[in-house]
Design an enzyme around this catalytic site. Structure first.
Site, PDB file in Angstrom:
ATOM      1  N   ASN A 151       0.823  -1.168  -0.151  1.00  0.00           N
ATOM      2  CA  ASN A 151       0.272   0.003  -0.011  1.00  0.00           C
ATOM      3  C   ASN A 151       0.738   1.350   0.021  1.00  0.00           C
ATOM      4  OD1 ASN A 151       0.669  -0.650   2.829  1.00  0.00           O
ATOM      5  ND2 ASN A 151      -1.000   0.645   3.461  1.00  0.00           N
ATOM      6  N   LYS A 174      12.531  -8.121   0.227  1.00  0.00           N
ATOM      7  CA  LYS A 174      11.574  -8.506  -0.306  1.00  0.00           C
ATOM      8  C   LYS A 174      10.179  -7.914  -0.471  1.00  0.00           C
ATOM      9  CE  LYS A 174       7.886 -11.564  -0.859  1.00  0.00           C
ATOM     10  NZ  LYS A 174       6.813 -10.713  -1.502  1.00  0.00           N
ATOM     11  N   GLY A 227       2.993  -5.363   7.619  1.00  0.00           N
ATOM     12  CA  GLY A 227       1.898  -6.237   6.655  1.00  0.00           C
ATOM     13  C   GLY A 227       0.871  -6.444   7.624  1.00  0.00           C
ATOM     14  N   VAL A 231      -0.009 -12.563   8.798  1.00  0.00           N
ATOM     15  CA  VAL A 231       1.356 -12.864   8.344  1.00  0.00           C
ATOM     16  C   VAL A 231       2.363 -12.728   9.430  1.00  0.00           C
ATOM     17  CG1 VAL A 231       3.062 -12.504   6.713  1.00  0.00           C
ATOM     18  CG2 VAL A 231       0.678 -12.753   6.102  1.00  0.00           C
ATOM     19  N   GLY A 232       2.181 -11.397  10.089  1.00  0.00           N
ATOM     20  CA  GLY A 232       2.928 -11.050  11.011  1.00  0.00           C
ATOM     21  C   GLY A 232       3.161 -12.265  12.242  1.00  0.00           C
ATOM     22  N   GLU A 248       5.116  -4.354  12.193  1.00  0.00           N
ATOM     23  CA  GLU A 248       4.196  -3.191  12.266  1.00  0.00           C
ATOM     24  C   GLU A 248       3.151  -3.875  11.309  1.00  0.00           C
ATOM     25  OE1 GLU A 248       4.145  -1.013  14.058  1.00  0.00           O
ATOM     26  OE2 GLU A 248       6.133  -1.085  14.543  1.00  0.00           O
ATOM     27  N   CYS A 282      -2.766   1.867   6.466  1.00  0.00           N
ATOM     28  CA  CYS A 282      -2.817   1.081   7.912  1.00  0.00           C
ATOM     29  C   CYS A 282      -3.491   1.841   8.869  1.00  0.00           C
ATOM     30  CB  CYS A 282      -1.382   0.606   8.380  1.00  0.00           C
ATOM     31  SG  CYS A 282      -0.252   1.825   8.153  1.00  0.00           S
ATOM     32  N   GLU A 464       9.197   2.523  14.488  1.00  0.00           N
ATOM     33  CA  GLU A 464       9.925   2.926  13.277  1.00  0.00           C
ATOM     34  C   GLU A 464      10.028   4.585  13.178  1.00  0.00           C
ATOM     35  OE1 GLU A 464       9.111  -0.118   9.971  1.00  0.00           O
ATOM     36  OE2 GLU A 464       7.418   1.040  10.157  1.00  0.00           O
TER      37      GLU A 464
END
Ligand code: NAD
Length: 484
Positions: A151, A174, A227, A231-232, A248, A282, A464
């Site tokens: 995004n 990636k 993401g 998945v995290g 994140e 997000c 971050e």
């Protein structure tokens, strides 16, 4: 002719070892094939990690000025190429050209920020007796894996690559399979800026294969991921305990409108937060909690303004909202609009324009949706939709606003529209969200302020972006005791 793109591994542009590719298509017109990208697997990942592993110690041994200079040059190149890359970003991801330019133009500032961090990566000295000097020494972590979503394909990657390289690490990168070209462009810019060729590897791939090979590898010292929570969570479960990890993840962000807020200001704030970037941020506003006396008017005004938004290809003049980024996103958003109706909500908008308008027949276009009168148990209140759908609910007190805003597994961004300072102070202190915005949308953050969520939105390894601790994730501290 279809353009075939390559991985960048151990200083060479090369196809995937397995020879397979995947397609990258324009979400505004799926007939438009942007190119073919390598569909890599574990063999490519192993080669990438081994190349970067051999390269980073020499980079770490360079003076900080050398590392800073590369990032300053990358910033200059990015500033020069921003509008050209923004056009490709719109074609690849779908956001409007204005939104794409905003993202691309900011990357230069991002690289400059981290160039500065390369020069400021200090240790400390500690009080001790006169027989010794006690100090801390910062060193790179080694091989940093960077896994990013689609995004914000430039900015999410730049805010990980920048600090990782500034601290003297090497990077295996990636990008999302939805935006592989943007990943490639960033690597090209860094190489043009003089980054040592083997220090960064670019491994493209569809699905979970590449990411899983990265998490399974003992050669990765740190992994920074942005993401989805799903998945995290898998990443966290599959990494070895000595790999540091920064996650994140998603959000279910709310804007709270208190009774003193002007309606115009509230509508403008919500509209930008909920429908900007086609709702695919997000930090996007997905819930609105509004003081009951304003509820009916706010819902009516939001319905009106959402219906007036011009939806179309991001490249077209006057378009205010582009398509969703993928067919999966499109189906998901329409499914949630259906759920809202089944749950008894009042839904205005949410139409599948692909079916309704022949000019938009080949893209993933939907009309933004405003949902009101939902029951408390609604799925729309809890689950991340990641599209232009906003649900509105009345509240009767600040206590209720705080309780409902926090009644989610996520804790990324929340905003409050009011001029009442005591309410602002209480809300900011009590809410379980990592970012609290007052009189501005949940979206839009400063690149020099800490960024990150609470609860399922982040593992909170280190914030971050440009706060005081931004480099902590990318460096290790050793304590040194110097005796006489
Ligand atoms: P995603 O989790 O599906 O994919 C993110 C990346 O992980 C992609 O590169 C993907 O290929 C890779 N991946 C997929 N399976 C993997 C696995 N098993 N192991 C390792 N890597 C794997 O997310 P997405 O659809 O690309 O992005 C949307 C999500 O990202 C939303 O949930 C959104 O809230 C979140 N997001 C969060 C932030 C933030 O800063 N908190 C910013 C942007 C997006």
């Amino acid at each position: 002719m279809t353009e075939r793109h390559l991985n960048y591994i151990a200083g060479e542009w090369q196809p995937a070892f397995g020879g397979t590719t995947f397609e990258d298509r324009n979400p505004a017109d799926e007939r438009d094939l942007i190119g073919l990208f390598p569909d890599s697997d574990a063999a490519d990942v192993t080669a990438a990690i081994s190349g970067v592993s051999a390269a980073w110690p020499a980079w770490a041994a360079q003076s900080p000025e050398v590392r800073a200079d590369v990032l300053f040059r990358a910033a200059d190149i990015m500033a020069r190429r921003a509008d050209e890359i923004a056009t490709e970003l719109t074609r690849e991801e779908g956001k409007t050209l204005t939104e794409a330019r905003n993202e691309a133009r900011r990357i230069a500032a991002n690289f400059r920020l981290y160039a500065g961090e390369a020069l400021r990566l200090n240790g400390e000295t500690y009080p001790s007796d006169s027989a010794q000097l006690v100090l801390s020494l910062r060193q790179p972590v080694g091989v940093v894996a960077v896994i990013t979503p689609w995004n914000f394909p430039l900015s999410m990657a730049a805010r990980k690559l920048g600090p990782a390289l500034a601290a003297g690490n090497g990077v295996v990168f990636k990008p999302s399979e939805i935006t592989p070209l943007m990943g490639q462009r960033l690597v090209e810019v860094l190489l043009e800026a003089g980054l040592p060729p083997k220090l960064v590897a670019l491994v493209q791939g569809k699905g979970a294969k590449v990411g899983q090979a990265i998490t399974a590898s003992a050669g990765v010292d740190a992994l920074t991921f942005t993401g989805s929570y799903a998945v995290g969570k898998q990443i966290a479960a599959s990494l070895s305990t000595d790999t540091r990890v920064q996650l994140e993840m998603g959000g279910k962000n709310a804007t709270v409108v208190l009774v003193d807020a002007g309606i115009d200001k509230a509508v403008a704030t919500i509209e930008r937060g909920a429908f900007g970037l086609t709702g695919q941020a997000c930090t996007g506003t997905s819930r609105v909690l509004v003081a009951r006396p304003l509820y009916a008017e706010l819902v009516a005004r939001l319905e009106k303004s959402a219906s007036a938004i011009k939806v179309g290809p991001g490249m077209a003049e006057g378009v205010q909202m582009g398509p969703l980024a993928t067919r999966v996103q499109y189906d998901k958003v329409l499914a949630y609009v259906g759920i809202a109706r089944e749950e008894g909500g009042r839904v205005v908008g949410g139409d599948a324009l692909r079916e309704a308008d022949s000019n938009l027949a080949h893209g993933y276009f939907v009309r933004p949706a405003v949902v009101s009168d939902l029951p408390e148990t609604s799925r729309l209140w809890r689950e991340e939709i990641f599209g232009p759908v906003v649900a509105v609910r009345p509240i009767d007190s600040l206590d209720e606003a705080i309780k409902l805003a926090d009644d989610t597994e996520y804790g990324l961004a929340v905003s409050l529209v009011t001029g009442d300072l005591p309410s602002v102070l209480r809300f900011a202190r009590e809410t379980q969200h990592g970012i609290v915005k007052v009189n501005s949308p949940t979206t839009g953050v400063s690149l020099n302020a800490p960024f990150g969520g609470l609860k399922h939105s982040s593992n909170q390894a280190a914030k971050e972006q440009g706060g005081a601790n931004v480099m902590d994730f990318y460096s290790r501290i050793k304590s040194i005791y110097l005796g006489a």
